[in-house]
Design an enzyme around this catalytic site. Structure first.
Site, short mmCIF file in Angstrom:
data_model
loop_
_atom_site.label_atom_id
_atom_site.label_comp_id
_atom_site.label_asym_id
_atom_site.label_seq_id
_atom_site.Cartn_x
_atom_site.Cartn_y
_atom_site.Cartn_z
N THR A 11 5.05 35.99 -49.42
CA THR A 11 5.88 34.94 -49.31
C THR A 11 6.30 34.08 -50.51
OG1 THR A 11 4.49 34.60 -47.28
CG2 THR A 11 5.71 32.38 -48.05
N ILE A 12 5.35 33.92 -51.63
CA ILE A 12 5.60 33.22 -52.82
C ILE A 12 6.46 34.02 -53.79
CG2 ILE A 12 4.77 31.75 -54.81
CD1 ILE A 12 4.76 30.23 -52.12
N SER A 139 -1.12 23.86 -55.69
CA SER A 139 -0.54 24.25 -54.26
C SER A 139 0.93 23.71 -53.80
CB SER A 139 -1.78 23.99 -53.48
OG SER A 139 -1.83 22.62 -53.15
N CYS A 140 1.28 23.79 -52.87
CA CYS A 140 2.46 23.44 -52.12
C CYS A 140 1.97 21.81 -51.94
CB CYS A 140 2.74 24.06 -50.98
SG CYS A 140 1.41 24.33 -49.78
N ARG A 168 0.45 23.05 -41.40
CA ARG A 168 0.88 24.21 -40.47
C ARG A 168 -0.31 24.90 -40.44
NH1 ARG A 168 -0.62 26.83 -44.19
NH2 ARG A 168 0.45 28.24 -45.81
N HIS A 220 4.41 21.37 -43.67
CA HIS A 220 3.43 20.36 -43.59
C HIS A 220 3.93 19.07 -43.29
CE1 HIS A 220 0.52 23.29 -45.22
NE2 HIS A 220 0.97 23.40 -46.44
P1 NAD Z 1 1.27 36.58 -49.18
O1 NAD Z 1 0.09 37.27 -48.56
O2 NAD Z 1 2.36 36.19 -48.26
O3 NAD Z 1 1.73 37.62 -50.43
C1 NAD Z 1 0.71 37.91 -51.18
C2 NAD Z 1 1.33 39.38 -51.65
O4 NAD Z 1 0.40 40.16 -52.73
C3 NAD Z 1 1.20 40.42 -50.43
O5 NAD Z 1 2.56 41.17 -50.52
C4 NAD Z 1 0.15 41.49 -50.72
O6 NAD Z 1 0.25 42.61 -50.33
C5 NAD Z 1 0.14 41.44 -52.14
N1 NAD Z 1 -1.05 41.73 -52.70
C6 NAD Z 1 -2.45 41.59 -52.43
N2 NAD Z 1 -3.21 42.16 -53.25
C7 NAD Z 1 -2.54 42.52 -54.14
C8 NAD Z 1 -3.02 43.00 -55.54
N3 NAD Z 1 -4.16 43.35 -55.83
N4 NAD Z 1 -1.99 43.18 -56.54
C9 NAD Z 1 -0.80 43.10 -56.28
N5 NAD Z 1 -0.33 42.51 -55.11
C10 NAD Z 1 -1.24 42.40 -54.07
O7 NAD Z 1 0.57 35.27 -49.86
P2 NAD Z 1 1.45 34.00 -50.40
O8 NAD Z 1 1.46 33.13 -49.25
O9 NAD Z 1 2.48 34.32 -50.98
O10 NAD Z 1 0.16 33.40 -51.40
C11 NAD Z 1 0.19 33.71 -52.69
C12 NAD Z 1 -0.59 32.68 -53.42
O11 NAD Z 1 0.37 31.41 -53.29
C13 NAD Z 1 -1.79 32.16 -52.85
O12 NAD Z 1 -2.48 31.78 -53.86
C14 NAD Z 1 -1.33 31.17 -52.34
O13 NAD Z 1 -2.62 30.04 -52.13
C15 NAD Z 1 -0.43 30.30 -52.94
N6 NAD Z 1 0.45 29.68 -52.09
C16 NAD Z 1 0.76 29.96 -50.85
C17 NAD Z 1 1.67 29.00 -50.14
C18 NAD Z 1 2.12 29.40 -48.86
O14 NAD Z 1 2.37 28.55 -48.16
N7 NAD Z 1 2.30 30.57 -48.55
C19 NAD Z 1 2.10 27.93 -50.79
C20 NAD Z 1 1.74 27.53 -52.19
C21 NAD Z 1 0.82 28.47 -52.71
#
Ligand code: NAD
Length: 337
Positions: A11-12, A139-140, A168, A220
């Site tokens: 996602t990010i 964080s967001c 959310r 959110h």
């Molecule tokens: P996500 O699950 O959508 O994406 C994470 C990606 O990393 C996936 O593609 C997964 O396969 C990959 N991954 C897993 N283990 C791995 C490894 N060892 N090496 C490389 N890649 C690996 O997660 P996200 O929502 O993008 O969240 C990532 C970070 O951003 C987290 O710290 C989260 O708290 C933070 N964040 C998320 C949001 C949100 O709303 N989604 C908002 C702000 C911050």
């Protein structure tokens, strides 16, 4: 051109990669994933060299018909900076890898603050991240709160912040979080952990937060009460916040009544993935009673941290100062609805 690696392409990570590609002074060296899926396929279609994050699983990419450029170690070695966008807790495990190759690293808000030398929000403390080796983009929710608190502190002083975060339940693609049909006090303990996270940006800020989770995926919603150090009227605060590029004051005339229409508006405006990089503050909700300020803001959890990551890249590499970086990022992405 600064060479940026993205480790974790979910996602990010995929949004940060696209945002980096839009910048005039940096490019995506490659992205690393643990396994093949639709996002891995899209990365290749977009021309991002794809690296295997876990050596033992590298064969899975070839079996899925996806060509990889190498292992994540090679990517980290060659990069000027790496953005770790792996799930919460994995970033801390990856820190050793970044240290081994002496590559400065950014982490995301899911990591504990102590993973990095500094927690980062471009509007609030850009200079603290200059030349740091390990930086956590908060964080967001913390990003959304910091962006509002920073100008209020500068203009009027802030005595106390009270924020209720209606969060959310999961992102649209996060099927593992559902199905859900409930409203949860979450965390049920009060105050929640979100306030202390904002203190990683403003250590001396008096802030209490409460969290809830609802069966929604789009955004959110924050209900904010800020006690200022002086009396102000709503018009003055509206003008102050309207001047901030990453705060979008939703005009009453747009008749946007919630996050559904906000997302629709972003899609109509041609925003990639319907992303809303700005805090979306309902203009008519900005109200003052004496020194107390109230407002509602929508926070697009999947995208508000994306411009912050781009600015953090410039901070750790010394590529630009706060003003130059945020202006460049905003112009390149088209921030400012
Ligand atoms: P996500 O699950 O959508 O994406 C994470 C990606 O990393 C996936 O593609 C997964 O396969 C990959 N991954 C897993 N283990 C791995 C490894 N060892 N090496 C490389 N890649 C690996 O997660 P996200 O929502 O993008 O969240 C990532 C970070 O951003 C987290 O710290 C989260 O708290 C933070 N964040 C998320 C949001 C949100 O709303 N989604 C908002 C702000 C911050």
């Amino acid at each position: 051109m600064l060479q940026v690696a993205i480790n974790g392409y979910g996602t990010i990570g995929k949004r940060v990669a696209d945002a980096v590609r839009e910048q005039p002074d940096m490019e995506v060296l490659g992205v690393a994933k643990t396994r093949p899926n639709f996002e891995a396929e899209t990365a290749i279609q977009k021309g991002y060299p794809l690296y295997a994050a876990i050596e033992e699983r590298a064969d899975q990419f070839a079996e899925a018909g996806l060509e990889i450029a190498g292992q994540v170690e090679e990517l980290v070695d060659e990069a000027d900076v790496v953005v770790d966008a792996t799930p919460s807790g994995i970033g801390a495990q990856n820190k050793e890898l970044y240290e081994e190759y002496d590559t400065p690293a950014l982490y995301q808000g899911g990591e504990d603050a102590d993973v990095a030398d500094v927690s980062f929000n471009a509007r609030s403390n850009f200079s603290e991240a200059v030349d740091a080796d390990h930086v956590r983009v908060v964080s967001c929710n913390t990003t959304g709160l910091s962006r509002v608190v920073a100008p209020l502190r500068e203009a009027y002083g802030v005595e106390k912040v009270r924020a209720t975060l209606v969060r959310r339940g999961g992102d649209p693609g996060q099927t593992s979080r559902g199905p859900i049909n409930d409203i949860l006090p979450n965390p049920v303990t009060v105050p929640s952990h979100h306030g202390p996270d904002v203190n990683t940006i403003f250590p001396d800020l008096d802030i209490d937060t409460l969290g809830m989770k609802v069966p929604a995926t789009l955004m959110h919603m924050h209900s904010l009460n800020v006690t200022l150090e002086e009396d102000v009227d709503d018009t003055e605060v509206r003008e102050l916040l309207a001047d901030e590029s990453r705060l979008f004051l939703i005009p009453e005339a747009l008749a946007i009544d919630g996050s559904g229409k906000l997302k629709e508006y972003a899609l109509d405006a041609g925003r990639p993935r319907g992303d809303l990089w700005e805090n979306c503050i309902w203009e008519e909700s900005i109200s003052t009673v004496g020194r107390d300020l109230y407002l509602f803001q929508g926070i697009h959890q999947e995208s508000d941290v994306v411009p912050e990551n781009v600015d953090a890249i410039r901070a750790v590499t010394g590529l630009a100062d706060a003003e130059e970086s945020t202006t460049t990022t905003d112009d390149a992405l088209g921030i400012g609805l």
